[in-house]
Design an enzyme around this catalytic site. Structure first.
Site, PDB file in Angstrom:
ATOM      1  N   ARG A  60      11.545  -8.820 -55.291  1.00 38.10           N
ATOM      2  CA  ARG A  60      12.701  -8.205 -54.630  1.00 38.10           C
ATOM      3  C   ARG A  60      13.773  -7.830 -55.642  1.00 38.10           C
ATOM      4  O   ARG A  60      14.383  -6.761 -55.573  1.00 38.10           O
ATOM      5  CB  ARG A  60      13.263  -9.165 -53.587  1.00 38.10           C
ATOM      6  N   HIS A  64      15.318  -4.091 -56.382  1.00 35.20           N
ATOM      7  CA  HIS A  64      16.755  -3.826 -56.294  1.00 35.20           C
ATOM      8  C   HIS A  64      17.329  -3.379 -57.635  1.00 35.20           C
ATOM      9  O   HIS A  64      18.373  -2.720 -57.666  1.00 35.20           O
ATOM     10  CB  HIS A  64      17.491  -5.072 -55.796  1.00 35.20           C
ATOM     11  N   ASN A  92      23.252  -6.849 -52.276  1.00 34.67           N
ATOM     12  CA  ASN A  92      22.571  -7.743 -53.216  1.00 34.67           C
ATOM     13  C   ASN A  92      23.002  -9.200 -53.112  1.00 34.67           C
ATOM     14  O   ASN A  92      22.420 -10.060 -53.777  1.00 34.67           O
ATOM     15  CB  ASN A  92      22.789  -7.257 -54.652  1.00 34.67           C
ATOM     16  N   HIS A 192       6.516  -7.102 -48.441  1.00 38.54           N
ATOM     17  CA  HIS A 192       6.910  -8.035 -47.384  1.00 38.54           C
ATOM     18  C   HIS A 192       5.772  -8.974 -47.002  1.00 38.54           C
ATOM     19  O   HIS A 192       5.928  -9.786 -46.094  1.00 38.54           O
ATOM     20  CB  HIS A 192       7.378  -7.266 -46.150  1.00 38.54           C
TER      21      HIS A 192
END
Length: 319
Positions: A60, A64, A92, A192
């Site tokens: 993740r 990001h 974030n 996911h």
């Protein structure tokens, strides 16, 4: 006209990626830091064993960092009294600390072995690949030689990262603007397969009607998040069937109403994305192949080389 524009962006990204690959190499540190891969592998293995959420957190973190403005480790820089950095932007703030921690540990070990040699952005990229493999995901080659950004501003992230609550049409536009196809977007959504989401990201939706949730699953989510107002840290696994193993169960869950987030449900409700959900639900090998290719492509997005960046001595501060 919109399709032509999207095609032009994809072709441009392909040309840029080819140029970047010619500058980066898979053996970039073979002479300057020959134990680079071993150090990263040892660090991530120890961290994953003690904290099994590390893999999902790092994947993740990688997304990001890379998706908004390129893979340049700008997500790692801490805010100062004069600047609010990316990591402190609202989108974030929920990033798990395990991802940041494992990169700091790897950087510390590498600096002892090879001072001022390896960029934080290269460490994130390799750590992500290696952690993905530890939880059953596919291996792919990583090109190295990135430099770290000298800029990290929260204001530069405005509307650049997809939200769990974003309509699928908006998410598609965001990916296409970066040169990614709809199929690549669906493949990357397979991240996911592991990790968890906080109740705040879906609790309002699960309380509604006709939201696509399996009724028993919806009831279970309501119970799991019943104390959410008092405890905002409450969370649920993204994939309730195989939460700690990277596989294609995520895609099998969605048609059954077992997708957790609005963005998950959106993949099956839109005719542009639904065929790829069905495809990956049937064929894990194809999903792994496409996911690996998309991750490699993402790792090359917006890369800085040479004088366009620096090799930070500390990942959380500009030199």
């Amino acid at each position: 006209m919109a399709e032509l524009k999207s095609l032009s962006l994809i072709l441009l990204f392909t040309l840029l990626t080819t140029t970047i690959e010619s500058r980066l190499t898979t053996n970039f540190y073979s002479k300057s830091c020959p134990r680079f891969f071993d150090i990263v592998r040892d660090t991530i293995s120890n961290k994953q064993i003690t904290t099994p959420t590390t893999a999902a957190a790092t994947i993740r973190l990688f997304f990001h960092d890379c998706f908004p403005n390129g893979c340049d480790a700008s997500i790692l820089i801490s805010s100062t009294a004069f600047n609010t950095a990316e990591r402190d932007s609202s989108i974030n703030l929920s990033l798990p600390g395990d991802g940041f921690d494992v990169i700091v540990r790897a950087k510390t070990a590498i600096e002892l072995a090879c001072p001022n040699t390896v960029s934080c952005s290269d460490i994130i990229t390799v750590a992500t690949r290696d952690l993905l493999v530890t939880v059953g995901g596919p291996y792919y080659d990583v090109y190295l030689g990135r430099r770290d950004s000298r800029i990290s501003k929260s204001s530069l992230l405005t509307d650049l990262l997809p939200l769990p609550s974003s309509p699928i049409s908006k998410t598609i536009r965001q990916f296409e603007s970066k040169g990614f196809t709809i199929q690549e977007m669906v493949a990357l959504s397979g991240a996911h397969s592991i990790g968890f989401s906080h109740c705040k990201e879906f609790v309002n939706r699960v309380a509604g009607n006709n939201t696509g949730y399996n009724p028993r699953f919806a009831q279970a989510l309501k119970q799991a998040c019943s104390n959410y107002p008092k405890d905002p840290t409450l969370s649920v696994f993204n994939d309730i069937m195989t939460p700690n193993r990277f596989d294609n169960m995520y895609y099998q869950n969605i048609p059954k109403g077992l997708g957790l987030l609005e963005s998950d449900h959106g993949l099956y409700s839109d005719p542009r994305t639904r065929p790829f959900v069905d495809l990956y639900a049937r064929d894990q090998d194809l999903f792994f192949k496409d996911f690996a290719r998309a991750m490699q492509k993402l790792s090359l997005f917006g890369v800085k080389t040479g004088r366009r960046g620096e090799i930070r001595r500390r990942c959380d501060a500009i030199n």
